[in-house]
Scaffold this motif. Structure first.
Motif, short mmCIF file in Angstrom:
data_model
loop_
_atom_site.label_atom_id
_atom_site.label_comp_id
_atom_site.label_asym_id
_atom_site.label_seq_id
_atom_site.Cartn_x
_atom_site.Cartn_y
_atom_site.Cartn_z
N LEU A 190 0.43 -1.15 -0.36
CA LEU A 190 -0.20 0.04 0.41
C LEU A 190 1.05 0.85 0.20
CD1 LEU A 190 -2.91 -1.12 2.41
CD2 LEU A 190 -2.45 -0.50 -0.61
N VAL A 191 0.81 2.40 -0.91
CA VAL A 191 1.47 3.45 -1.34
C VAL A 191 0.79 4.43 -1.20
CG1 VAL A 191 3.36 4.18 -2.21
CG2 VAL A 191 3.54 1.86 -1.86
N GLU A 192 0.24 5.25 -0.52
CA GLU A 192 -0.68 6.15 -0.53
C GLU A 192 0.55 7.87 -0.89
OE1 GLU A 192 -3.10 8.88 2.57
OE2 GLU A 192 -2.80 7.02 3.05
N LYS A 193 -0.01 8.40 -1.74
CA LYS A 193 0.43 9.81 -2.32
C LYS A 193 -0.33 10.79 -2.44
CE LYS A 193 4.63 8.26 -4.91
NZ LYS A 193 4.99 8.34 -6.51
N GLU A 194 -0.97 11.43 -1.20
CA GLU A 194 -1.68 13.37 -1.83
C GLU A 194 -3.44 12.16 -1.58
OE1 GLU A 194 -1.14 15.53 -5.08
OE2 GLU A 194 0.87 15.88 -4.35
N ARG A 195 -3.72 11.08 -0.82
CA ARG A 195 -4.79 10.63 -0.45
C ARG A 195 -5.15 10.07 -1.56
NH1 ARG A 195 -6.67 9.77 3.96
NH2 ARG A 195 -9.29 10.45 2.98
N ILE A 196 -4.20 8.87 -2.96
CA ILE A 196 -4.27 8.17 -4.08
C ILE A 196 -3.42 6.95 -3.57
CG2 ILE A 196 -4.87 8.01 -6.18
CD1 ILE A 196 -5.05 10.65 -6.52
N ILE A 197 -4.17 5.65 -3.14
CA ILE A 197 -3.34 4.68 -3.15
C ILE A 197 -2.79 3.66 -4.49
CG2 ILE A 197 -3.29 2.16 -2.38
CD1 ILE A 197 -5.36 3.04 -0.05
N GLU A 198 -1.89 3.54 -4.93
CA GLU A 198 -1.28 3.47 -5.84
C GLU A 198 -2.08 1.76 -6.09
OE1 GLU A 198 3.25 2.75 -6.00
OE2 GLU A 198 3.13 4.69 -6.24
N TYR A 211 -9.41 -4.98 3.69
CA TYR A 211 -7.87 -4.60 4.34
C TYR A 211 -8.10 -3.18 3.81
CZ TYR A 211 -2.86 -3.95 5.19
OH TYR A 211 -2.03 -3.83 5.73
N ILE A 212 -8.54 -2.89 2.88
CA ILE A 212 -7.75 -1.50 2.81
C ILE A 212 -8.84 -0.48 3.69
CG2 ILE A 212 -8.49 -0.05 1.55
CD1 ILE A 212 -7.44 -1.60 -0.81
N ALA A 213 -10.45 -1.44 3.52
CA ALA A 213 -11.11 -0.94 5.00
C ALA A 213 -11.05 -0.99 6.29
CB ALA A 213 -12.43 -0.85 4.62
#
Length: 119
Positions: free
Chosen positions: A67-75, A90-92
């Motif tokens: 899980l890589v998050e950049k500016e509230r967007i997950i790759e 898992y994400i929720a």
């Protein structure tokens, strides 16, 4: 065959389903990531929401995602037909996002862009 759908849990999960695909294609990755960027850049209702693009290649092997998050967007997350539910749960569970009403609290154009149908 390809289809897309949206799941809203406080964040917005955009899924691109590639039925029968046995690999995770770069074009699908680019498609779901670009869609998340479009939402972030052009739909004010999504500016503070977590956006989670998921690509589902139903016959592909399991992929070890990070899980890589950049500016509230997950790759984009790569899933197959067997583990999509596990990935979404898992994400929720990992991100406790404030709930929002995607039908009432958002403009019709945003709902159309997401593919959300009003009741």
């Amino acid at each position: 065959r390809s289809t897309s759908f949206v799941i809203i849990f406080g964040g917005i999960v955009r899924c691109c389903l590639k039925c029968g695909d046995r690999e995770y294609r770069q074009t699908t990755y680019d498609q779901v990531y670009d869609y998340a960027l479009d939402l972030r850049n052009f739909q004010k209702e999504s500016h503070n929401k977590l956006l989670v693009p998921i690509m589902i290649s139903t016959k592909a092997p399991r992929y070890q995602n990070r899980l890589v998050e950049k500016e509230r967007i997950i790759e984009p997350i790569r899933c197959n037909g067997n583990n999509i539910g596990i990935a979404i749960k898992y994400i929720a569970d990992k991100y406790s996002e404030e709930k929002f009403d995607s039908i009432r609290g958002i403009t019709p154009s945003f709902n159309e862009r997401l593919g959300v149908l009003a009741p």
